[in-house]
Design an enzyme around this catalytic site. Structure first.
Site, PDB file in Angstrom:
ATOM      1  N   CYS A 142       0.685   2.923   5.857  1.00 36.57           N
ATOM      2  CA  CYS A 142       1.228   1.565   6.240  1.00 36.57           C
ATOM      3  C   CYS A 142       1.308   0.819   5.036  1.00 36.57           C
ATOM      4  O   CYS A 142       0.466   0.996   3.840  1.00 36.57           O
ATOM      5  CB  CYS A 142       0.199   0.894   7.517  1.00 36.57           C
ATOM      6  SG  CYS A 142      -1.278   0.892   6.946  1.00 36.57           S
TER       7      CYS A 142
ATOM      8  N   CYS B 153       0.969  -1.203   0.154  1.00 43.78           N
ATOM      9  CA  CYS B 153      -0.035   0.081   0.096  1.00 43.78           C
ATOM     10  C   CYS B 153       0.849   1.395   0.217  1.00 43.78           C
ATOM     11  O   CYS B 153       0.384   2.225  -0.352  1.00 43.78           O
ATOM     12  CB  CYS B 153      -1.013  -0.068   1.245  1.00 43.78           C
ATOM     13  SG  CYS B 153      -1.994  -1.387   1.328  1.00 43.78           S
TER      14      CYS B 153
ATOM     15  N   HIS C 134      -9.420   3.094  -1.960  1.00 42.03           N
ATOM     16  CA  HIS C 134      -8.019   2.394  -1.801  1.00 42.03           C
ATOM     17  C   HIS C 134      -7.478   1.545  -2.911  1.00 42.03           C
ATOM     18  O   HIS C 134      -7.173   0.332  -2.604  1.00 42.03           O
ATOM     19  CB  HIS C 134      -7.875   1.879  -0.257  1.00 42.03           C
ATOM     20  CG  HIS C 134      -6.481   1.232   0.174  1.00 42.03           C
ATOM     21  ND1 HIS C 134      -5.253   1.685  -0.362  1.00 42.03           N
ATOM     22  CD2 HIS C 134      -6.077   0.610   1.223  1.00 42.03           C
ATOM     23  CE1 HIS C 134      -4.291   1.437   0.253  1.00 42.03           C
ATOM     24  NE2 HIS C 134      -4.759   0.565   1.074  1.00 42.03           N
TER      25      HIS C 134
END
Length: 398
Positions: free
Chosen positions: A384, A92, A354
């Site tokens: 994160c 990510c 996302h």
């Protein structure tokens, strides 16, 4: 940090964030990335595609995307064949790490103009048949979901990231209600920002051909924010631990498609071409810890970035902390002592979406918009990543 050569952001752009199997699902990750790069470059008067020397672009689920997605994005955006291209996979954090790598490349004198960002089409992620190469000799064969395998599952423990979000909620004492109420607030902030046109400058609309003779469709907004239903959100069953779980689908980030890009230049090139800077990169930090504790790794990376930048935490006007789950934002705010009034002011990934390889670049693009809207000066983005890591970046709006 002051002793290092300056790196400037001269533009940023992102696609709208599409819902899973939604409006952008007909586009591949390289097509989305090319659109973001082209849009970012189009904003810079005096800079030509041929001026770009290197591209760093994040992409996580690269199976079936083709060789070097960053290269495909660059050529699709009309960059020269001589442009050096590198795909970054830090889960990510890929998009933000790509930007850090771009800044480092300029600071070390290896380039003067770099495009960096990330792209992901989760809608187009394939399923795998891992045993097919050696032959399915007898019995049933199972498909492996590429999203789950390469995007959302801890490689060591072989457990879903959502279970580790549950672990975070237990470790730091966050209830289901607290996570739900945070999710509602982030949706409301995203809706308010969308309604006020605060995303318009950062989003590059995408025109899609009409289906079966119908008119072309232009996607101008993120798809997810409109989906808020507070009553359903509070009532839905836990996603990972039946009965007693606190993490649900709507208080987590959804699956999405999208891309974001920034254009970075050296101070010498800024002056040579008389470019107008948007922001200056002040510093960055990466951190890692136990893989199952990935949720709180930003609380390690953000202080490192602030120290590298020579900036105190209280001096930061706005933070972006990527909302892989609502509890990620809640836990990192608690650990760092950051008031929610400074965090994700235009909403976060729970509401916006996302697309994992793109999100690091998306939150920086949004952070620049937040600083402009709030008349702030200093901003910090932290995100994160699976495997226990995080990346963070500090910028000064100019």
């Amino acid at each position: 940090m002051s002793s290092l050569p300056a790196v400037y952001i001269v533009s940023s752009a992102r696609t709208p964030v599409g819902s899973f199997l939604g409006s952008l699902s007909s586009l591949t990750a390289p097509q989305l990335g090319a659109h973001a790069i082209k849009a970012a470059l189009a904003k810079v008067d005096g800079l030509k595609p041929s001026d770009v020397q290197e591209v760093f672009f994040g992409n996580v689920i690269s199976a079936n995307v083709g060789q070097n997605p960053a290269r495909q994005c660059a050529l699709g955006a009309g960059l020269e064949e001589s442009t050096i291209c590198t795909t970054v996979n830090k889960v990510c954090a890929s998009g933000l790490k790509a930007i850090i790598l771009g800044a480092q490349t300029i600071m070390t004198g290896n380039a003067d103009v770099v495009v960096a960002g990330g792209t992901e089409s989760m809608s187009n992620a394939p399923h795998y048949l891992p045993n097919l190469r050696t032959g399915a000799k007898y019995g049933h064969q199972s498909l492996v979901d590429g999203i789950m395998k390469d995007g959302l599952t801890d490689a060591g423990k072989q457990e879903l990231m959502g279970l580790q979000a549950e672990e975070c909620a237990q470790d730091h004492g966050f209830s289901r209600e607290q996570q739900d109420e945070y999710a509602i607030r982030t949706y409301e902030k995203a809706q308010a920002a969308q309604k006020a046109g605060l995303f318009d400058e950062e989003i590059a609309p995408i025109q899609l051909p009409g289906f079966r003779g119908k008119p072309d469709v232009t996607v101008t907004q993120d798809e997810e924010p409109k989906n808020l239903n507070p009553e359903k959100l509070r009532a839905i069953k836990p996603a990972f631990i039946p009965g007693s779980g606190t993490v649900t689908a709507p208080n987590s980030s959804p699956l999405n498609d999208g891309a974001a890009a920034v254009v970075l230049v050296s101070e010498a090139k800024l002056k040579e071409l008389n470019l107008k800077p948007v922001a200056k990169i002040l510093g960055w930090g990466d951190a890692a810890q136990q893989p199952s504790k990935f949720t709180t790794a930003p609380a390690l990376a953000i202080p490192k970035a602030l120290k590298h930048a020579g900036v105190g935490q209280d001096a930061i006007d706005a933070f972006e902390i990527n909302e892989a789950f609502s509890v990620v934002a809640l836990a990192n705010m608690k650990l760092l002592g950051i008031p929610e009034e400074k965090v994700n002011l235009h909403g976060g990934a729970v509401a916006i979406g996302h697309p994992i390889g793109a999100s690091g670049a998306r939150i920086l693009t949004t952070l620049l918009g937040v600083l402009k809207a709030k008349k702030g000066k200093l901003g910090c983005a932290g995100i994160c990543n699976g495997g226990g890591g995080a990346s963070a970046l500090v910028v000064e709006l100019l």
